[in-house]
Design an enzyme around this catalytic site. Structure first.
Site: not given
Lengths: 473, 520
Positions: A322, A325-327, A473
């Protein structure tokens, strides 16, 4: 095309108008939505529409092939092809350069400087969202939970539907495709609700998120050494609220816009800063991503129905993903590790204390838990907002410097910050009640209320373009 | 396929859907009514969602940069089209005559009477010294001395921001004295009505703009063009030489103006198809920096893109050539007022000007100030003096010129179009300040015809002024640019003439030149 622009307003009205004018022409109606979604995406970068087409074609073909395949092996091969293509796209465009530079960083720790390749590409807007959305389609077919659609345009709309294309919510095919089956329906309540969502979404974005970003947060993160510890802490509170208002504001506008087409998108937030622990936080924050990873990663890994050590690993790894996933940067690696470890620790103490879902805390304990969880979130946001690790270290260092002056916090920042947090901690029923009040108001009153909001937003709007945080993102 | 598309379903509007759509339409109508009132009531001006002059919503998202278009005045330009064509034809004929005579280096230092035919207003320089350094530089350029580039920095308000006046002056000067490159351009235009001709330029819309006119950063570092740009992850900008017209088609040097600061990110610069170059903008303390990419003289394109999440702070890019010629920096600021330039941190702007090293600095403000009925003229004069001192420090370097605003008009209570009362006072103040500070002065207001000129320009067919009575049409701006160019040539001729009288070698034949109003 930002939601808080005149362009989007005109675009939405135009598409909604044409959509309902073509009520009796189903195929044409679908074609218009698909075309509009392509135009919407191409306003950012026309070339990258090819990536979406690629994803659509792969998953449309894979979906049908999985469904019609005679043997489990063939089904599995098609699923692997779909997963590989989607994650390959994501990996290439989002993570390739980071993995290369990370490899170099690691080797350089041991004194080796290895030449690494560099891919000169832009990160396509929304790629993390639409690849996940597209994957859910083939996986659900593979699991036998969904029948593939024959209609290519319908499937394309599922992937590209413009209100949620670039920043979610991540919709599942089982939720979305059935809504395209029957004739579209609308009622006065949905119109009112759609307008209310758009209005609140724009208010959150323009009056709170952008205001806090431009007037304090960006300045503090640009040069933290110019601010006291207390000011840095206030800036972190501001950023925590900015992020919520920015992202949930986007979701509100997306959901409101979809309602005008007679379509429902899922909720993505449920007052996340009211959470008392990390598990609750991720059930309230970016709900569609958390639930996606729960269903398509955590459960397949075995979830909690495996040996305890493995169950902890499954949980840790899912939450770590998680974060990542953001960067693609060391910041998000650390962010993921931090939240994943907090989640695992919470589960350990939760079980050790013999608690169940029915366990109710006394009010005082609940408040202190909420405060503790909130501050954990606030501090972890340093990693989220900082441009890189040195910047995060600078901000963290300044936070611990011990200075306490408050020269840079204007009264308007205090006002916006306090009001936004107060409204966040109000009971949800108050929000529902105000929505009902708006929905039931007569049309002229709604029009006047929206005009009033337009005046307010025009008065407080930043003159700078402040893109939505989750666009990156 | 088409048959399937237009195949009707047996779907009808059910009562609730129809009622819902009616309700939506009614609410939207209320909103439209509100928006209409913002255009009807001047008090609501600031709430207008779109202002005439801005690019058309939606269409602007896909609009490729068209260097031949002035979007703000497209309508007026279309109105003016037939006559403009005729004017352009005449102008081309005149220019070709001039070109024949001014082709050789010797001829370039001689101003032929045809070149300033129709001169209406001269540059005021009573001592004849204010522009001497500029004319000296221009002379070296005209003599085609090696690397003799004459640079002009033309700061101004919206009349300059759209390259409206400056494009004419730049094209004429570059055609006559040589094209040494397009000059400076901002990184992006954001929501500003900012355009440049004779260059191709596009940028992503996620740059954060900090314009000096909004005092976005207080007194700070805004860069040579008055706007500091901060990137978002993936922000990009592209600059390419023009693919049409007679100037701007070549460059041999791209210079990036940027800031180094502690949180600075990486900028990737790519020239044509060459390997990209990474520019690290991180440094222990804030400082201005320049990065130059050199290449062969010819058509080129430069792409800039940020790498990673750390923002880069950029000011702009300058395109130049090694050949002798003129570089004319159009430094327009939408909504600009002269006193806003005081927000340039002094050392910073001096550093920018020192680096750019213009031979002439033009300040073209005053139109926006005229809107302020309560403008305190004494205070305006004090501030204007400060601005000149702020930008021009080293004696007479660079040469400076105050460029008066266009006539600014409004309708009076009887509906007549009248010059705003404050405007002549502003023009006079500028004239006084120019004299006191050793600057030259160009009276645009008088050049347009003085009092109520805007009314006459508006009523002229094709129109030379727009219906806001604040701006000229494309044809009007071209006329102002033409007047200013001729005024420069006349001043240059006079300068050369004085040089001859003092024993100089260059002698323009000015005996038969016209002697219009405003002469020394």
């Amino acid at each position: 095309m930002l939601f808080n622009s005149l362009d989007y307003l005109l675009f939405l009205l135009l598409v909604v108008g044409v959509y309902w004018a073509l009520l009796r022409y189903r195929a044409l109606r679908f074609a218009i939505i698909f075309l509009a979604s392509c135009v919407f995406y191409m306003a950012w970068n026309p070339a990258y529409i090819i990536l979406i087409f690629f994803s659509i074609c792969v998953d449309y073909i894979a979906g049908r092939a999985i469904f019609t395949a005679g043997s489990p092996r063939v089904k599995k091969n098609w699923l692997i092809a779909s997963v590989a293509c989607n994650l390959g796209l994501l990996g290439t465009f989002k993570y390739f350069n980071f993995f290369c530079s990370a490899t170099n960083d690691i080797f350089s720790l041991f004194g080796f400087d290895i030449p690494v390749p560099y891919l000169d590409v832009l990160l396509p807007v929304g790629i993390s969202f639409y690849t996940f959305q597209s994957l859910s389609y083939t996986i659900d077919i593979y699991r036998g939970r969904l029948e593939p659609t024959r209609n290519f345009v319908k499937f394309s709309i599922f992937i590209t539907f413009f209100p949620q294309l670039v920043a979610g919510p991540i919709v599942r095919a089982v939720q979305f495709l059935p809504q395209l089956t029957g004739p579209p329906r609308l009622n006065k309540e949905k119109v009112g609700e759609g307008l209310f969502l758009i209005a609140t979404g724009l208010f959150k974005k323009v009056a709170i998120a952008d205001f806090l970003a431009v007037n304090l947060v960006d300045r503090v993160f640009d040069d933290p050494t110019g601010y006291s510890s207390l000011e840095v802490l206030i800036a972190l509170y501001c950023y925590t609220m900015q992020m919520y208002c920015d992202f949930s504001g986007y979701t509100d506008v997306a959901r409101g816009s979809a309602m005008f087409f007679g379509l429902e998108l899922p909720e993505n937030f449920n007052r996340p800063y009211q959470s008392t622990n990390p598990a609750e936080f991720w059930r309230r924050w970016h709900i569609t991503l958390s639930s996606w990873l729960r269903d398509y990663l955590y459960y397949p890994l075995g979830g909690s129905r495996v040996k305890p050590a493995r169950a902890y690993w499954n949980l840790w790894f899912t939450v770590f993903i998680v974060g990542l996933w953001h960067g693609a940067s060391w910041n998000f690696v650390l962010y993921g590790i931090l939240h994943a470890s907090a989640m695992a620790a919470h589960r350990y103490f939760y079980r050790r204390a013999g608690r169940t879902r029915e366990t109710v805390d006394p009010t005082a304990l609940r408040i202190s838990k909420t405060a503790a969880m909130f501050h954990f979130t606030v501090l972890s946001r340093i990693l989220f907002r900082s441009t890189d690790l040195p910047n995060a270290v600078d901000v963290g260092g300044q936070l611990l410097s011990g200075s306490a002056f408050l020269f840079h916090i204007a009264p308007s920042i205090w006002t916006v910050l306090i009001l936004s947090y107060v409204s966040h901690y109000l009971p949800r029923s108050w929000y529902e009640q105000s929505k009902r009040l708006f929905v039931r108001s007569p049309a002229p009153l709604q029009g006047i209320a929206l005009s009033g909001l337009a005046i307010l937003l025009a008065a407080v709007a930043s003159r700078q373009v402040v893109p939505y945080i989750y666009f990156q993102f | 396929m088409l048959k399937r598309l237009i195949q009707k379903d047996s779907i009808e509007f059910d009562a609730s859907t129809a009622a819902a759509l009616r309700k939506l339409a009614f609410i939207l109508l209320t909103l439209v009514l509100f928006i209409t009132t913002t255009y009807a009531l001047p008090i609501l001006t600031r709430f207008r969602p779109w202002v005439p002059g801005e690019a058309v919503p939606l269409a602007r998202l896909f609009q490729p940069y068209d260097s031949s278009l002035l979007p703000a005045f497209a309508e007026a330009a279309a109105l003016a089209a037939p006559d403009q064509d005729a004017n352009r034809r005449k102008s081309r004929e005149r220019e070709s005559k001039v070109k024949d005579k001014a082709g050789s280096p010797a001829a370039r230092t001689r101003i032929a009477p045809e070149e300033i035919e129709g001169l209406t207003q001269q540059i005021e320089d009573p001592e004849g010294r204010a522009l001497a350094p500029f004319y000296q530089a221009l002379l070296r350029t005209a003599e085609r001395r090696s690397k003799a580039i004459t640079r002009v920095a033309h700061f101004g308000d919206s009349a300059v921001a759209a390259d409206s006046i400056t494009v004419t002056v730049r094209r004429r000067m570059q055609k006559r004295f040589g094209d040494a490159g397009h000059g400076f351009i901002l990184i992006a235009r954001g929501q500003m009505h900012y355009y440049h001709m004779d260059i191709r330029h596009r940028a992503s819309d996620d740059w954060q703009l900090y314009p000096i006119v909004l005092l976005s950063l207080g007194t700070d570092w805004y860069g040579y063009g008055g706007v500091q740009f901060r990137s978002a992850p993936g922000s990009w900008a592209r600059f390419a030489t023009s693919d049409r017209g007679e100037v701007g088609g070549r460059a041999s040097r791209f210079e990036i103006f940027y800031q180094i600061y502690p949180g600075g990110g990486k900028l990737i610069a790519k020239l044509d198809e060459q390997p990209p170059v990474a520019i690290d903008t991180r440094g222990p303390q804030k400082q201005d920096a320049w990065f130059t990419l050199e290449t062969s003289d010819g058509p080129h394109k430069l792409s800039l893109r940020t790498d990673g999440r750390a923002p880069v702070r950029l000011y702009g890019v300058a395109l130049e050539r090694e050949t002798p010629g003129v570089v004319y920096d159009s430094l327009g600021m939408v909504g600009g007022r002269a006193e806003r330039l005081l927000a340039f941190e002094r050392e910073h702007i001096q550093g920018q000007l020192d680096h750019r090293d213009p031979d002439l600095l033009i300040l073209a403000f005053g139109g926006n100030e005229a809107d302020n009925r309560w403008l305190d003229i004494a205070r305006y004069e004090r501030n204007l003096r400060k601005v000149v001192k702020h930008l021009v420090v080293q004696g007479n370097r660079p040469a400076c010129l105050l460029f008066a605003p266009l006539d600014q008009a409004e309708r009076d209570e009887r509906g007549e179009i009248r010059t705003i009362a404050k405007l002549p006072e502003i023009v006079e103040t500028q004239r006084r300040v120019a004299r006191a500070q050793g600057c030259a002065f160009f009276d645009t207001y008088q050049a347009m015809g003085g009092k109520d000129a805007m009314k006459r320009w508006y009523r002229q067919r094709p129109r030379l002024a727009t219906s806001d009575f604040r701006h000229a049409t494309a044809a009007g701006y071209e006329r102002i640019g033409d007047m200013f160019y001729k005024a420069i040539l006349k001043g240059f001729a006079d300068h050369l003439s004085k040089g001859k009288a003092a024993g100089g070698s260059k002698q323009p034949k000015t005996s038969d030149l016209p002697n219009p109003k405003g002469s020394n």
